[in-house]
Design a protein around this motif. Sequence first.
Motif, PDB file in Angstrom:
ATOM      1  N   ARG A   1     -21.866  44.100   6.193  1.00  0.00           N
ATOM      2  CA  ARG A   1     -20.678  43.298   5.961  1.00  0.00           C
ATOM      3  C   ARG A   1     -19.718  44.133   5.129  1.00  0.00           C
ATOM      4  O   ARG A   1     -20.148  44.927   4.286  1.00  0.00           O
ATOM      5  CB  ARG A   1     -21.012  42.020   5.181  1.00  0.00           C
ATOM      6  N   PRO A   2     -18.419  43.981   5.363  1.00  0.00           N
ATOM      7  CA  PRO A   2     -17.470  44.730   4.523  1.00  0.00           C
ATOM      8  C   PRO A   2     -17.695  44.406   3.053  1.00  0.00           C
ATOM      9  O   PRO A   2     -18.112  43.297   2.706  1.00  0.00           O
ATOM     10  CB  PRO A   2     -16.104  44.201   4.996  1.00  0.00           C
ATOM     11  N   LEU A   3     -17.424  45.393   2.225  1.00  0.00           N
ATOM     12  CA  LEU A   3     -17.580  45.192   0.789  1.00  0.00           C
ATOM     13  C   LEU A   3     -16.383  44.391   0.292  1.00  0.00           C
ATOM     14  O   LEU A   3     -15.331  44.927  -0.006  1.00  0.00           O
ATOM     15  CB  LEU A   3     -17.673  46.537   0.075  1.00  0.00           C
ATOM     16  N   THR A   4     -16.566  43.073   0.229  1.00  0.00           N
ATOM     17  CA  THR A   4     -15.456  42.203  -0.108  1.00  0.00           C
ATOM     18  C   THR A   4     -15.324  42.072  -1.616  1.00  0.00           C
ATOM     19  O   THR A   4     -15.953  42.808  -2.381  1.00  0.00           O
ATOM     20  CB  THR A   4     -15.678  40.812   0.514  1.00  0.00           C
ATOM     21  N   THR A   5     -14.532  41.125  -2.030  1.00  0.00           N
ATOM     22  CA  THR A   5     -14.322  40.877  -3.448  1.00  0.00           C
ATOM     23  C   THR A   5     -14.859  39.498  -3.796  1.00  0.00           C
ATOM     24  O   THR A   5     -15.138  38.684  -2.928  1.00  0.00           O
ATOM     25  CB  THR A   5     -12.823  40.927  -3.787  1.00  0.00           C
TER      26      THR A   5
ATOM     27  N   ASP B   1     -10.865  36.582 -14.866  1.00  0.00           N
ATOM     28  CA  ASP B   1      -9.467  36.191 -15.046  1.00  0.00           C
ATOM     29  C   ASP B   1      -8.869  35.585 -13.784  1.00  0.00           C
ATOM     30  O   ASP B   1      -7.663  35.372 -13.702  1.00  0.00           O
ATOM     31  CB  ASP B   1      -8.636  37.397 -15.490  1.00  0.00           C
ATOM     32  N   GLY B   2      -9.726  35.303 -12.793  1.00  0.00           N
ATOM     33  CA  GLY B   2      -9.234  34.651 -11.586  1.00  0.00           C
ATOM     34  C   GLY B   2      -8.809  35.619 -10.502  1.00  0.00           C
ATOM     35  O   GLY B   2      -8.573  35.209  -9.358  1.00  0.00           O
ATOM     36  N   THR B   3      -8.685  36.896 -10.836  1.00  0.00           N
ATOM     37  CA  THR B   3      -8.341  37.865  -9.807  1.00  0.00           C
ATOM     38  C   THR B   3      -9.582  38.185  -8.970  1.00  0.00           C
ATOM     39  O   THR B   3     -10.708  37.840  -9.336  1.00  0.00           O
ATOM     40  CB  THR B   3      -7.809  39.165 -10.433  1.00  0.00           C
ATOM     41  N   GLN B   4      -9.369  38.841  -7.856  1.00  0.00           N
ATOM     42  CA  GLN B   4     -10.489  39.248  -7.016  1.00  0.00           C
ATOM     43  C   GLN B   4     -10.995  40.622  -7.464  1.00  0.00           C
ATOM     44  O   GLN B   4     -10.206  41.504  -7.811  1.00  0.00           O
ATOM     45  CB  GLN B   4     -10.058  39.277  -5.550  1.00  0.00           C
TER      46      GLN B   4
ATOM     47  N   PRO C   1     -18.817  35.461 -11.636  1.00  0.00           N
ATOM     48  CA  PRO C   1     -19.888  35.806 -12.573  1.00  0.00           C
ATOM     49  C   PRO C   1     -20.066  34.761 -13.657  1.00  0.00           C
ATOM     50  O   PRO C   1     -19.098  34.191 -14.141  1.00  0.00           O
ATOM     51  CB  PRO C   1     -19.412  37.134 -13.174  1.00  0.00           C
ATOM     52  N   GLY C   2     -21.316  34.511 -14.054  1.00  0.00           N
ATOM     53  CA  GLY C   2     -21.584  33.766 -15.273  1.00  0.00           C
ATOM     54  C   GLY C   2     -21.462  34.715 -16.453  1.00  0.00           C
ATOM     55  O   GLY C   2     -21.075  35.882 -16.306  1.00  0.00           O
ATOM     56  N   ALA C   3     -21.817  34.223 -17.628  1.00  0.00           N
ATOM     57  CA  ALA C   3     -21.649  35.047 -18.827  1.00  0.00           C
ATOM     58  C   ALA C   3     -22.490  36.318 -18.751  1.00  0.00           C
ATOM     59  O   ALA C   3     -22.158  37.338 -19.340  1.00  0.00           O
ATOM     60  CB  ALA C   3     -22.028  34.249 -20.064  1.00  0.00           C
ATOM     61  N   GLY C   4     -23.598  36.268 -18.013  1.00  0.00           N
ATOM     62  CA  GLY C   4     -24.470  37.433 -17.924  1.00  0.00           C
ATOM     63  C   GLY C   4     -24.165  38.339 -16.756  1.00  0.00           C
ATOM     64  O   GLY C   4     -24.932  39.249 -16.456  1.00  0.00           O
ATOM     65  N   GLY C   5     -23.040  38.092 -16.071  1.00  0.00           N
ATOM     66  CA  GLY C   5     -22.733  38.872 -14.886  1.00  0.00           C
ATOM     67  C   GLY C   5     -23.035  38.062 -13.642  1.00  0.00           C
ATOM     68  O   GLY C   5     -23.677  37.010 -13.698  1.00  0.00           O
ATOM     69  N   MET C   6     -22.559  38.547 -12.487  1.00  0.00           N
ATOM     70  CA  MET C   6     -22.782  37.818 -11.241  1.00  0.00           C
ATOM     71  C   MET C   6     -24.109  38.287 -10.635  1.00  0.00           C
ATOM     72  O   MET C   6     -24.164  39.219  -9.841  1.00  0.00           O
ATOM     73  CB  MET C   6     -21.642  38.008 -10.251  1.00  0.00           C
ATOM     74  N   CYS C   7     -25.166  37.607 -11.081  1.00  0.00           N
ATOM     75  CA  CYS C   7     -26.493  38.120 -10.791  1.00  0.00           C
ATOM     76  C   CYS C   7     -27.246  37.211  -9.836  1.00  0.00           C
ATOM     77  O   CYS C   7     -27.124  35.992  -9.888  1.00  0.00           O
ATOM     78  CB  CYS C   7     -27.290  38.213 -12.086  1.00  0.00           C
ATOM     79  N   LEU C   8     -28.032  37.833  -8.980  1.00  0.00           N
ATOM     80  CA  LEU C   8     -28.999  37.098  -8.172  1.00  0.00           C
ATOM     81  C   LEU C   8     -30.323  37.188  -8.928  1.00  0.00           C
ATOM     82  O   LEU C   8     -30.951  38.235  -8.955  1.00  0.00           O
ATOM     83  CB  LEU C   8     -29.112  37.701  -6.776  1.00  0.00           C
ATOM     84  N   HIS C   9     -30.697  36.071  -9.574  1.00  0.00           N
ATOM     85  CA  HIS C   9     -31.781  36.121 -10.552  1.00  0.00           C
ATOM     86  C   HIS C   9     -33.054  35.433 -10.101  1.00  0.00           C
ATOM     87  O   HIS C   9     -34.089  35.575 -10.758  1.00  0.00           O
ATOM     88  CB  HIS C   9     -31.304  35.491 -11.855  1.00  0.00           C
ATOM     89  N   THR C  10     -32.994  34.635  -9.055  1.00  0.00           N
ATOM     90  CA  THR C  10     -34.159  33.885  -8.620  1.00  0.00           C
ATOM     91  C   THR C  10     -34.433  34.179  -7.150  1.00  0.00           C
ATOM     92  O   THR C  10     -33.521  34.098  -6.320  1.00  0.00           O
ATOM     93  CB  THR C  10     -33.926  32.366  -8.807  1.00  0.00           C
TER      94      THR C  10
END
Lengths: 99, 403
Positions: free
Chosen positions: B117-121, B126-129, B186-195
């Motif tokens: 998949r293309p590397l999207t945003t 701050d609401g930007t992509q 992202p949450g406060a810890g970054g946009m993580c896949l944690h589970t």
Amino acid sequence: MIRVVLPHHLRTLAAVDGEVELDVGGGPVTQRAILDALEARYPMLRGTIRDHSTQQRRPMVRFFACQEDVTHEPPDAPVPAAVASGEAPFRVIGAIAGG
Amino acid sequence: MTGIRVLVGTKKGAFILESDGKRADWSVYGPHFAGWEIYHVKGSPADPNRIYASQNTSWFGQVIQRSNDGGKTWEQPGSPPEDWVANAGANAAEGEFVMPKGESNKFVYDTSSERGRPLTTHQWYDGTQHPWEFARVWHLEPSHEDPDLVYAGVEDAALFRTADGGRTWHELPGLRGHESGPKWQPGAGGMCLHTVLLDPKDPERIFIAISAAGAFRTDDGGETWRPINRGLNSQYIPDPTAEVGHCVHRIAMHPERPNTLFMQKHWDVMRSDDGGDTWHEISGDLPSDFGFPIDVHAHEPETVYVVPIKSDSEHYPPDGKLRVYRSRTGGHEWEPLTKGLPQKDCYVNVLRDAMAVDSLDPCGVYFGTTGGQVYASPNGGDSWTPIVRDLPAVLSVEVQTLP
């Protein structure tokens, strides 16, 4: 032979003590040639100094040689003669930052 | 004799805690990978001697470590010379290496035209992509059957897979490429896949959770994914019942009941009995339904554990009392478990991957704190003892029950 000084954590990953000596071949001794030879000999260091795909230096890694910060020298520029001759080491540094 | 091995990831290294089946006397080994952040250490259910660890620093990036002897010795898959020779096959005589060398830490998003998949945003603070950037591996989930097959949940959120024991990793791009991707943030810890939860009865079915996108499920081995967030209500997003955007902190499952899921969300403890299709709240009489970890008793699928935290603004236990709460009714009714836990002046946190259960009888429950304690209960939570008190901040706790 080129002498390379690695920071503590990379010496641990590569399981080496002290300096590393590398044969970088017959071409010009550049930052890229040194790092290529380093990664060929110690593949566990791949991705820890430069990004796998872009080959860009990681932001908090720096390179010193002959009392100079050569981090921002072009990767294909010759390193100082004293490094190329093995008289002085090429130093890979973990930037001073919190943690 | 039966034994227990607790695998602890901390801010400054990994530790291995071992005991016999009585779980009274413990030996502490480590630190392994001293000075590095160890987000997760997990053993293979198919081969307990095979353990994987995620090692990271801001300076030198991601490293994957693998042990074949229960954590005594470690290697980066594909790096030791014997690993090249063993896999060089017919080309060994020419000195060529068939297997990739030193690529066990190469996590590259799949942007290929064939299946990528293309590397999207995604949405930035701050609401930007903001473009997807790999930062670290949060969670390693070895398969139930094959010690060489492991899934890795990473930041920025994506799911990777290795089928060669960690030598090479490949993204399952259908997840990141989901049409909702640009709305993830992202949450406060970054946009993580944690589970990452693997359905033990259906290898094609995987549940994952992302902060702050929510929960997703695949029924086709990771090719296609769909959000499973119906019933979640999150006041911190513009549309509280949106399809994505929920800050799921953790999901737990009892292996005998893969359709029943328990979730600790950024506020609210939730339950699903239809594989995540719908959720309902089971916070009941908890003193706070904010928290990070959640787990299920090994032998009682309706017994659930959480650690209430005061609020999203104050990440410590209410009233300075460290209390695990247990529900034996699948939610709604909760009892505080306090025996052996500090009941005053305690302001540690328990992070999302820092709780685990063993499979002995009675079931052992374990959790680690940001204050460096690892607590163990050999009796399902009735009483607790610290195994160690002064480790670096604990990021993850896993348990292996050894034959």
